[in-house]
Design a protein around this motif. Sequence first.
Motif, short mmCIF file in Angstrom:
data_model
loop_
_atom_site.label_atom_id
_atom_site.label_comp_id
_atom_site.label_asym_id
_atom_site.label_seq_id
_atom_site.Cartn_x
_atom_site.Cartn_y
_atom_site.Cartn_z
N LEU A 8 0.85 -1.18 0.00
CA LEU A 8 0.00 0.00 0.00
C LEU A 8 0.89 1.23 0.00
N ALA A 9 0.55 2.19 -0.84
CA ALA A 9 1.26 3.47 -0.87
C ALA A 9 0.36 4.52 -0.24
N ALA A 10 0.97 5.45 0.48
CA ALA A 10 0.20 6.47 1.21
C ALA A 10 -0.83 7.19 0.34
N PRO A 11 -0.52 7.57 -0.90
CA PRO A 11 -1.53 8.27 -1.70
C PRO A 11 -2.82 7.46 -1.93
N GLN A 12 -2.74 6.14 -1.83
CA GLN A 12 -3.94 5.31 -2.01
C GLN A 12 -4.96 5.54 -0.92
N VAL A 13 -4.51 6.03 0.23
CA VAL A 13 -5.44 6.30 1.33
C VAL A 13 -5.54 7.80 1.61
N GLY A 14 -5.20 8.60 0.59
CA GLY A 14 -5.39 10.04 0.69
C GLY A 14 -4.33 10.78 1.47
N VAL A 15 -3.19 10.15 1.71
CA VAL A 15 -2.11 10.80 2.44
C VAL A 15 -1.01 11.17 1.44
N ASN A 16 -0.77 12.46 1.28
CA ASN A 16 0.15 12.93 0.25
C ASN A 16 1.59 12.98 0.77
N VAL A 17 2.12 11.79 1.03
CA VAL A 17 3.53 11.65 1.41
C VAL A 17 4.11 10.49 0.61
N ARG A 18 5.43 10.48 0.49
CA ARG A 18 6.12 9.43 -0.28
C ARG A 18 6.50 8.30 0.68
N LEU A 19 5.51 7.49 1.00
CA LEU A 19 5.68 6.39 1.94
C LEU A 19 4.94 5.18 1.40
N MET A 20 5.58 4.02 1.54
CA MET A 20 4.93 2.77 1.16
C MET A 20 5.18 1.72 2.22
N VAL A 21 4.28 0.77 2.27
CA VAL A 21 4.44 -0.39 3.15
C VAL A 21 4.13 -1.62 2.31
N PHE A 22 4.93 -2.67 2.50
CA PHE A 22 4.63 -3.91 1.80
C PHE A 22 5.10 -5.11 2.59
N ASN A 23 4.40 -6.21 2.36
CA ASN A 23 4.70 -7.49 2.99
C ASN A 23 4.41 -8.56 1.95
N PRO A 24 5.45 -9.13 1.32
CA PRO A 24 5.23 -10.11 0.25
C PRO A 24 4.41 -11.33 0.67
#
Length: 157
Positions: A8-24
């Motif tokens: 999930l990338a922050a912009p997908q939830v309306g947060v305008n920052v360059r942050l991502m989280v992932f768990n393969p």
Amino acid sequence: MGDDGVGLAAPQVGVNVRLMVFNPMGRDKPGNESILVNPEIVEQLGGKELGEEGCLSFPRIYGDVERSRQINVKALDATGQPVKLTLTDPWVARIFQHEFDHLQGVLFHDRMKPSVLETVRPELVALEEAFLAEHPAAKVQRLAPAKGAKGFGAPKK
């Protein structure tokens, strides 16, 4: 990650920052999330491969997208410390690139070949129509279907 997602990338939830989280591993192995701030792709390695992708922002829409098999990445971790990663597992590299694209304003269907995009166009148009029904004042800019497109999504004559 909820909803069977692996990233999930922050912009997908309306947060305008360059942050991502992932768990393969997704919900099979919670607690293995990687959090990256201001990530950058430093180098693309190992050639490219085609693979099916979906996106939490576009439920039940899947299509093949070409991605680099391996990449070198730099970012900051959740504590602000610099990290360098070499993502040699093609699945992990694909997840990172998908989420990185969100930070660049690029969506997975933007990377589909025209013939693949045409197979998902009806579902994309249906999502747009549902959105417009809930938000009548919104404007949607649609790209013209590929030449020779027939059926739903083709230009009306």
